[in-house]
Design an enzyme around this catalytic site. Structure first.
Site, PDB file in Angstrom:
ATOM      1  N   HIS A 232      -9.319   1.053   5.066  1.00  0.00           N
ATOM      2  CA  HIS A 232      -8.020   1.230   5.744  1.00  0.00           C
ATOM      3  C   HIS A 232      -8.208   2.159   6.941  1.00  0.00           C
ATOM      4  CE1 HIS A 232      -3.880   2.471   6.454  1.00  0.00           C
ATOM      5  NE2 HIS A 232      -3.515   1.372   5.803  1.00  0.00           N
TER       6      HIS A 232
ATOM      7  N   GLU B 124      -6.578   4.568   7.980  1.00  0.00           N
ATOM      8  CA  GLU B 124      -6.405   5.997   7.671  1.00  0.00           C
ATOM      9  C   GLU B 124      -7.669   6.564   7.032  1.00  0.00           C
ATOM     10  OE1 GLU B 124      -2.719   5.557   5.516  1.00  0.00           O
ATOM     11  OE2 GLU B 124      -1.762   4.976   7.389  1.00  0.00           O
TER      12      GLU B 124
ATOM     13  N   ASN C 151       0.861  -1.181   0.000  1.00  0.00           N
ATOM     14  CA  ASN C 151       0.000   0.000   0.000  1.00  0.00           C
ATOM     15  C   ASN C 151       0.896   1.230   0.000  1.00  0.00           C
ATOM     16  OD1 ASN C 151      -1.837   2.026   0.493  1.00  0.00           O
ATOM     17  ND2 ASN C 151      -2.161   1.479   2.648  1.00  0.00           N
ATOM     18  N   TRP C 152       0.911   1.912  -1.134  1.00  0.00           N
ATOM     19  CA  TRP C 152       1.828   3.046  -1.271  1.00  0.00           C
ATOM     20  C   TRP C 152       1.283   4.333  -0.672  1.00  0.00           C
ATOM     21  CZ3 TRP C 152       4.054   2.455  -6.950  1.00  0.00           C
ATOM     22  CH2 TRP C 152       4.990   1.412  -6.954  1.00  0.00           C
ATOM     23  N   LYS C 153       0.041   4.333  -0.238  1.00  0.00           N
ATOM     24  CA  LYS C 153      -0.562   5.547   0.339  1.00  0.00           C
ATOM     25  C   LYS C 153      -0.338   6.722  -0.622  1.00  0.00           C
ATOM     26  CE  LYS C 153       0.399   3.493   4.764  1.00  0.00           C
ATOM     27  NZ  LYS C 153       0.298   3.618   6.193  1.00  0.00           N
TER      28      LYS C 153
ATOM     29  N   SER D 168       3.519  -2.430  10.231  1.00  0.00           N
ATOM     30  CA  SER D 168       4.980  -2.443  10.369  1.00  0.00           C
ATOM     31  C   SER D 168       5.596  -3.786   9.968  1.00  0.00           C
ATOM     32  CB  SER D 168       5.382  -2.047  11.795  1.00  0.00           C
ATOM     33  OG  SER D 168       4.939  -0.734  12.075  1.00  0.00           O
TER      34      SER D 168
ATOM     35  N   GLY E 256       2.491   1.995  10.683  1.00  0.00           N
ATOM     36  CA  GLY E 256       3.416   3.116  10.550  1.00  0.00           C
ATOM     37  C   GLY E 256       4.130   3.485  11.834  1.00  0.00           C
TER      38      GLY E 256
ATOM     39  N   GLU F  51      -5.313  -5.255  10.554  1.00  0.00           N
ATOM     40  CA  GLU F  51      -4.291  -4.220  10.739  1.00  0.00           C
ATOM     41  C   GLU F  51      -4.551  -3.502  12.060  1.00  0.00           C
ATOM     42  OE1 GLU F  51      -2.305  -2.984   6.899  1.00  0.00           O
ATOM     43  OE2 GLU F  51      -4.040  -1.700   7.096  1.00  0.00           O
TER      44      GLU F  51
ATOM     45  N   GLY G  93       2.921  -1.304   4.216  1.00  0.00           N
ATOM     46  CA  GLY G  93       2.968   0.120   3.902  1.00  0.00           C
ATOM     47  C   GLY G  93       4.390   0.542   3.595  1.00  0.00           C
ATOM     48  N   GLY G  94       5.057   1.130   4.593  1.00  0.00           N
ATOM     49  CA  GLY G  94       6.386   1.724   4.402  1.00  0.00           C
ATOM     50  C   GLY G  94       7.386   0.826   3.684  1.00  0.00           C
TER      51      GLY G  94
HETATM   52  C1  PEP Z   1      -0.606   0.026   5.920  1.00  0.00           C
HETATM   53  O1  PEP Z   1      -0.563   1.142   5.452  1.00  0.00           O
HETATM   54  O2  PEP Z   1      -1.561  -0.697   5.663  1.00  0.00           O
HETATM   55  C2  PEP Z   1       0.489  -0.407   6.787  1.00  0.00           C
HETATM   56  C3  PEP Z   1       0.381  -1.567   7.367  1.00  0.00           C
HETATM   57  O3  PEP Z   1       1.565   0.447   6.918  1.00  0.00           O
HETATM   58  P1  PEP Z   1       3.001   0.082   7.579  1.00  0.00           P
HETATM   59  O4  PEP Z   1       3.445  -1.223   6.978  1.00  0.00           O
HETATM   60  O5  PEP Z   1       3.881   1.221   7.203  1.00  0.00           O
HETATM   61  O6  PEP Z   1       2.789  -0.034   9.060  1.00  0.00           O
END
Ligand code: PEP
Length: 251
Positions: A95, A97, A9-11, A213, A173, A167, A234-235
């Site tokens: 999500h 966010e 997920n590149w956000k 994470s 994050g 999640e 994500g990251g």
């Molecule tokens: C996400 O955005 O769904 C996520 C899990 O981010 P991260 O891996 O950065 O915690």
């Protein structure tokens, strides 16, 4: 046997040019990795270019959100059929966010999931508790509500097709990953809910992925859990090397 599923997920990161460069390089690196479904979710502006760059590869493309209506006066919104026409096969829905920053609720998640399936998009439905909810021992109650309301009205066949991403909000994050035991406990609970609400076959087929994470160093232990079928990243999906390592550690 459920095929592992890894999605990045590149956000709100990466331009069209950056997306195309990433996909072109990445597709070559994963071309011989079989037995895992690999998905990238760029911003809307890059979805079509990502689809073109990934054509005839083993990388599929997702959008990060959608509106439930087919069309209308919804400035800034994108419909499921628009995403499908752009060539994406998946869409992330609910999500955390979107829930905390943009007012997404279990009811809107439910409308979006139905609209995605009608447009032949596979929804990746996100659920998960906040830190306060976990500390108040409400994790299972929150997951039950999100799963029951978010997936209400789906048939067992549809449950078998979708992806559910657990999640925990406190792990997204933050660098703080759920332990493998915490992830398995939540995934096992969600699978039981799917069994009770839909059918044993649907619950067995539905892929439940963990997000929060995820890094190369913790992927193998997480997905070794019996009910953890992959990861939403994500990251660590923004860099080719780390996302490649995550994908490679699933097989
Ligand atoms: C996400 O955005 O769904 C996520 C899990 O981010 P991260 O891996 O950065 O915690």
């Amino acid at each position: 046997m459920r095929t592992p599923f890894i999605a990045g997920n590149w956000k709100m990161y990466k331009t069209v040019a950056e997306t195309v460069n990433f996909v072109k390089e990445f597709r070559a690196l994963v071309k011989d990795i079989d037995g895992v479904d690999v998905v990238l979710a760029p911003p809307f502006t890059s979805v079509h270019a990502a689809v073109e760059a990934a054509r005839n590869s083993n990388v599929a493309i997702a959008a990060q959100d959608m509106h439930w209506e087919a069309e209308g006066a919804f400035t800034g919104a994108i419909s499921a059929s628009m995403i499908r026409e752009a060539g994406a096969e998946y869409v992330i829905i609910g999500h955390s966010e979107r829930r905390t920053l943009f007012g997404e609720t279990d009811a809107t998640v439910n409308r979006k999931v139905g609209a995605a399936l009608s447009a032949e998009l596979v929804p990746i439905v996100c659920v998960g508790e906040t830190l306060a909810e976990r500390e108040a021992n409400e994790t299972f109650a929150v997951l039950d509500r999100q799963v029951q309301t978010g997936l209400e009205g789906l048939t067992p066949d549809q449950i078998a097709q979708i992806i559910v991403a657990y999640e925990p909000v406190w792990a997204i994050g933050t660098g703080r990953t759920a332990t493998a035991g915490q992830a398995e406990e939540a995934h096992g609970h969600i699978r039981q809910q799917l069994q009770a609400g839909f059918s044993a076959e649907a619950a067995e087929a539905c892929r439940l992925i963990y997000g929060g994470s995820v890094k190369p160093a913790n992927t193998a232990e997480l997905i070794a859990q019996p009910d953890v079928d992959g990861a939403l990243v994500g990251g660590a999906s923004l860099e080719i090397a780390s996302f490649l390592e995550i994908v490679a550690s699933t097989v």
